[in-house]
Design a protein around this motif. Structure first.
Motif, PDB file in Angstrom:
ATOM      1  N   GLN A   5      71.976   6.467 -90.128  1.00  0.00           N
ATOM      2  CA  GLN A   5      71.994   5.494 -88.872  1.00  0.00           C
ATOM      3  C   GLN A   5      72.743   4.343 -89.710  1.00  0.00           C
ATOM      4  O   GLN A   5      73.659   3.641 -88.801  1.00  0.00           O
ATOM      5  N   LEU A   6      72.635   3.856 -90.787  1.00  0.00           N
ATOM      6  CA  LEU A   6      73.173   2.816 -91.415  1.00  0.00           C
ATOM      7  C   LEU A   6      74.703   3.187 -91.813  1.00  0.00           C
ATOM      8  O   LEU A   6      75.537   1.945 -91.600  1.00  0.00           O
ATOM      9  N   LEU A   7      75.160   4.081 -91.781  1.00  0.00           N
ATOM     10  CA  LEU A   7      76.571   4.718 -91.888  1.00  0.00           C
ATOM     11  C   LEU A   7      77.121   4.382 -90.660  1.00  0.00           C
ATOM     12  O   LEU A   7      78.122   3.875 -90.162  1.00  0.00           O
ATOM     13  N   LEU A   8      76.674   5.116 -89.546  1.00  0.00           N
ATOM     14  CA  LEU A   8      76.987   5.181 -88.051  1.00  0.00           C
ATOM     15  C   LEU A   8      77.343   3.789 -87.712  1.00  0.00           C
ATOM     16  O   LEU A   8      78.358   3.504 -86.801  1.00  0.00           O
ATOM     17  N   LYS A   9      76.288   3.010 -87.965  1.00  0.00           N
ATOM     18  CA  LYS A   9      76.403   1.492 -87.676  1.00  0.00           C
ATOM     19  C   LYS A   9      77.770   0.853 -87.775  1.00  0.00           C
ATOM     20  O   LYS A   9      78.163   0.111 -86.909  1.00  0.00           O
ATOM     21  N   ILE A  10      78.317   0.910 -89.041  1.00  0.00           N
ATOM     22  CA  ILE A  10      79.441   0.189 -89.369  1.00  0.00           C
ATOM     23  C   ILE A  10      80.742   0.921 -88.769  1.00  0.00           C
ATOM     24  O   ILE A  10      81.873   0.286 -88.853  1.00  0.00           O
ATOM     25  N   LEU A  11      80.619   2.197 -88.202  1.00  0.00           N
ATOM     26  CA  LEU A  11      81.693   2.802 -87.441  1.00  0.00           C
ATOM     27  C   LEU A  11      81.976   2.076 -86.125  1.00  0.00           C
ATOM     28  O   LEU A  11      81.276   1.715 -85.576  1.00  0.00           O
ATOM     29  N   PRO A  12      83.519   2.271 -85.592  1.00  0.00           N
ATOM     30  CA  PRO A  12      83.601   1.770 -84.294  1.00  0.00           C
ATOM     31  C   PRO A  12      82.924   2.474 -83.337  1.00  0.00           C
ATOM     32  O   PRO A  12      82.538   3.527 -83.373  1.00  0.00           O
ATOM     33  N   GLU A  13      82.421   1.805 -82.174  1.00  0.00           N
ATOM     34  CA  GLU A  13      81.592   2.327 -81.237  1.00  0.00           C
ATOM     35  C   GLU A  13      81.963   3.529 -80.635  1.00  0.00           C
ATOM     36  O   GLU A  13      81.135   4.419 -80.185  1.00  0.00           O
ATOM     37  N   SER A  14      83.333   3.637 -80.325  1.00  0.00           N
ATOM     38  CA  SER A  14      83.910   4.822 -79.602  1.00  0.00           C
ATOM     39  C   SER A  14      83.618   6.150 -80.611  1.00  0.00           C
ATOM     40  O   SER A  14      83.289   7.221 -80.279  1.00  0.00           O
ATOM     41  N   VAL A  15      83.624   5.681 -82.070  1.00  0.00           N
ATOM     42  CA  VAL A  15      83.364   6.973 -82.931  1.00  0.00           C
ATOM     43  C   VAL A  15      81.968   7.380 -83.143  1.00  0.00           C
ATOM     44  O   VAL A  15      81.555   8.654 -83.255  1.00  0.00           O
ATOM     45  N   ILE A  40      86.839  19.009 -87.188  1.00  0.00           N
ATOM     46  CA  ILE A  40      87.252  18.820 -85.774  1.00  0.00           C
ATOM     47  C   ILE A  40      87.700  17.479 -85.515  1.00  0.00           C
ATOM     48  O   ILE A  40      87.423  16.483 -85.994  1.00  0.00           O
ATOM     49  N   GLU A  41      88.611  17.322 -84.549  1.00  0.00           N
ATOM     50  CA  GLU A  41      88.829  15.981 -83.810  1.00  0.00           C
ATOM     51  C   GLU A  41      87.815  15.386 -83.059  1.00  0.00           C
ATOM     52  O   GLU A  41      87.664  16.292 -81.904  1.00  0.00           O
ATOM     53  N   ILE A  42      87.325  14.285 -83.196  1.00  0.00           N
ATOM     54  CA  ILE A  42      86.177  13.964 -82.291  1.00  0.00           C
ATOM     55  C   ILE A  42      86.871  12.651 -81.160  1.00  0.00           C
ATOM     56  O   ILE A  42      85.798  12.201 -80.466  1.00  0.00           O
ATOM     57  N   ARG A  43      88.026  12.412 -81.549  1.00  0.00           N
ATOM     58  CA  ARG A  43      88.563  11.324 -80.574  1.00  0.00           C
ATOM     59  C   ARG A  43      90.181  11.408 -80.538  1.00  0.00           C
ATOM     60  O   ARG A  43      90.815  11.659 -81.562  1.00  0.00           O
ATOM     61  N   GLU A  44      90.711  11.389 -79.410  1.00  0.00           N
ATOM     62  CA  GLU A  44      92.103  11.239 -79.260  1.00  0.00           C
ATOM     63  C   GLU A  44      92.692  10.220 -79.700  1.00  0.00           C
ATOM     64  O   GLU A  44      94.058  10.326 -79.823  1.00  0.00           O
ATOM     65  N   ASP A  45      92.391   8.840 -79.267  1.00  0.00           N
ATOM     66  CA  ASP A  45      92.901   7.878 -79.532  1.00  0.00           C
ATOM     67  C   ASP A  45      93.181   7.448 -81.175  1.00  0.00           C
ATOM     68  O   ASP A  45      92.363   7.777 -81.906  1.00  0.00           O
TER      69      ASP A  45
END
Length: 564
Positions: A16-26, A59-64
């Motif tokens: 969760q600490l790693l995910l927290k610094i990633l962009p919200e859409s990611v 896998i690609e998780i976001r198209e933007d």
């Protein structure tokens, strides 16, 4: 709460600490995928889509496309990038690596999820606790650092352990080590180029019984590791490479296994070994006692004695290895293996491409038991019985004790490296042996054969087929191997050997009372050797007839010799 439950809770909190610094859409895309426990890496490159790497693929998780603002957001949320362009998150095992442009700006990120996995060392726990210095090899991402971390935790319960943590992968980022290292102390390295200095400092200042080091990759670090070992400190480390052969071919790291150097032997020693005068030898004792090749997270190939493995590999002899693996039920299995390594460190050349219908494993290994069993099937060149020989198969296709055999060759005076290379070109697997009772065939040069060395006489007396090569050439060796491996046909007698045998039989007849003996017609070069053998027996010989029917006649005394 047991150790496994603590591990799961800690891993989830760290993630969760790693995910927290990633962009919200990611973060939302990863949550929607729903496999956080299988997530390995998140890759973000400027102007490209976001990729997530799981245990079963990417896998690609976001198209933007990724924007510079999103990359800057991640960079600002983590620690500072060091000289290796790596950073982490305090008190976690995550590693974030950056890619910079020419101006020094970060334009790409690889966010690796770090987890403390317990239970990975039970497969080699007996080796770890015996106090051996251990070197781990394996491809990136196979679990070297995870295993190293747990070794440090287990040993720290009983010994003084110091971790030299260059990239903060073992103990995590920040000043406080991650709980996964237990009571082990951690020394951080200010710059990767100073790693060797920190290794020596750890020994001199902190009185450790065990030093743990990740990624030994420079010559100075290899020298520091040797210094630590010579001071009686147990060393646990990892190095770049997949196998022992990789280290032997790496001039920077070969010192970890003793170093390889070219040595010129004396004539007597070369003849005794049955090899050429210039050979490869181990320079000094290896830094590590045990070498472990991590094939995957559940399969290990272990060299229990690095000294023996290096020496045997350089000589082309079978290596005694252990193959350990964990089955689906979690049970550990140990299999002993005698394996012949076909090494470019021995031959000096890369393996030839496998012929159709054959295959090799990633390290170019083939497996053989060094023995040919079964009843005799055909006659050799000297009329003696030859044991059956056939082609061997590579390690993953063949196990010790299968019905496929290698050819056991005793090479006396023949260049072993060229012989091995000739066998590889013909896709024939041979095992070069040292003892006559292990040999299926005996091969030597005509210069040795005409001197009638004791080993050659013993081979003929014991009925081992003897083959004589005119020279140490690849063509001669390939012809010899083709004859030996051709099970469906009778092996033709070597002309030179047959001529010598004919002369010896003629000399025996003269010495038993015959006045003269005519030998079979042979070429001029072979006739010269027949005359030489007659002179050495104090007999007289002359050549008669015209080519190609010219032959040698041996006489009892010079008075019985008519003019030509």
């Amino acid at each position: 709460m047991n150790l496994i439950e603590q591990q799961k809770i800690q891993a989830q909190e760290d993630l969760q600490l790693l995910l927290k610094i990633l962009p919200e859409s990611v973060r939302q895309a990863i949550a929607q995928e729903g496999r956080e426990h299988e997530l390995l890496e998140v890759v973000m490159d400027l102007g490209r889509t976001v990729s997530a790497r799981y245990v079963d693929g990417e896998i690609e998780i976001r198209e933007d496309e990724v924007t510079q603002e999103e990359i800057d957001q991640v960079v600002n949320g983590m620690g500072d990038l060091d000289d290796d362009n790596r950073a982490g998150i305090a008190r976690t095992l995550h590693r974030i690596s950056g890619i910079r442009n020419r101006k020094g700006n970060v334009i790409g990120l690889t966010c690796r999820v770090g987890r403390a996995v317990f239970g990975t060392v039970d497969i080699i726990e007996d080796i770890v606790e015996q106090g051996y210095s251990i070197l781990l090899l394996g491809r990136p991402g196979v679990g070297k650092t995870t295993m190293l971390r747990e070794m440090a935790r287990i040993l720290a319960d009983k010994k003084r352990v110091v971790i030299v943590d260059t990239s903060n992968e073992i103990g995590g980022d920040g000043d406080i080590p991650h709980p996964a290292v237990g009571r082990a102390r951690r020394m951080q390295v200010p710059r990767p180029s100073h790693q060797h200095e920190t290794m020596i400092e750890a020994v001199e200042n902190h009185n450790p019984q065990v030093i743990v080091i990740d990624e030994i990759g420079r010559e100075q670090e290899a020298a520091a590791a040797r210094t630590i070992n010579e001071r009686g400190v147990q060393l646990i480390g990892t190095a770049h490479g997949n196998s022992l052969e990789n280290l032997m071919l790496n001039p920077t790291l070969s010192d970890l296994i003793g170093g390889i150097e070219s040595v010129t032997l004396s004539d007597d020693e070369a003849r005794r070994r049955g090899t050429q005068k210039t050979v490869l030898e181990r320079r000094s004792p290896p830094t590590f006692d045990v070498l472990i090749e991590i094939q995957d997270r559940e399969k290990l190939l272990i060299h229990p004695d690095v000294t023996s493995s290096v020496d045997q590999m350089l000589r082309g002899f079978p290596l005694h290895l252990q193959f350990r693996y964990r089955d689906d039920e979690g049970n550990v299995h140990i299999e002993e293996q005698d394996t012949v390594l076909s090494s470019t460190a021995v031959t000096g050349r890369r393996d030839q491409p496998a012929r159709p219908g054959t295959s090799r494993d990633g390290n170019g290994r083939m497996n053989g038991n060094g023995k040919s069993n079964g009843p005799a099937q055909r006659n050799g060149a000297n009329g003696s019985t030859m044991k059956p020989v056939s082609m061997s198969m590579p390690m993953q296709d063949r196990q010790i004790g299968s019905d496929k055999k290698v050819i056991n060759v005793l090479a006396f005076g023949v260049a072993r490296n060229r012989l091995i290379q000739a066998a590889k070109r013909l896709n024939i697997y041979i095992n070069v042996v040292k003892q006559l009772d292990e040999a299926d065939v005996f091969v030597t040069l005509k210069s040795y054969y005409r001197k009638r060395r004791q080993m050659i006489r013993d081979a003929e007396r014991y009925g081992v087929p003897v083959f004589v090569l005119r020279a140490n050439t690849s063509n001669q060796m390939e012809n010899f191997l083709s004859q030996v491996a051709n099970l469906g046909q009778e092996i033709p007698a070597d002309p030179f050997k047959a001529a010598i045998a004919d002369a010896e039989e003629g000399i025996r007849l003269i010495q038993s009372g015959h006045q003269s003996v005519d030998l079979r017609p042979v070429g001029s070069a072979m006739r010269r050797y027949q005359h030489k053998l007659a002179r050495e027996s104090d007999l007289v010989s002359h050549s008669y007839g015209k080519e190609p029917s010219r032959y040698v006649r041996i006489f009892n005394t010079i008075r019985n010799a008519p003019s030509q």
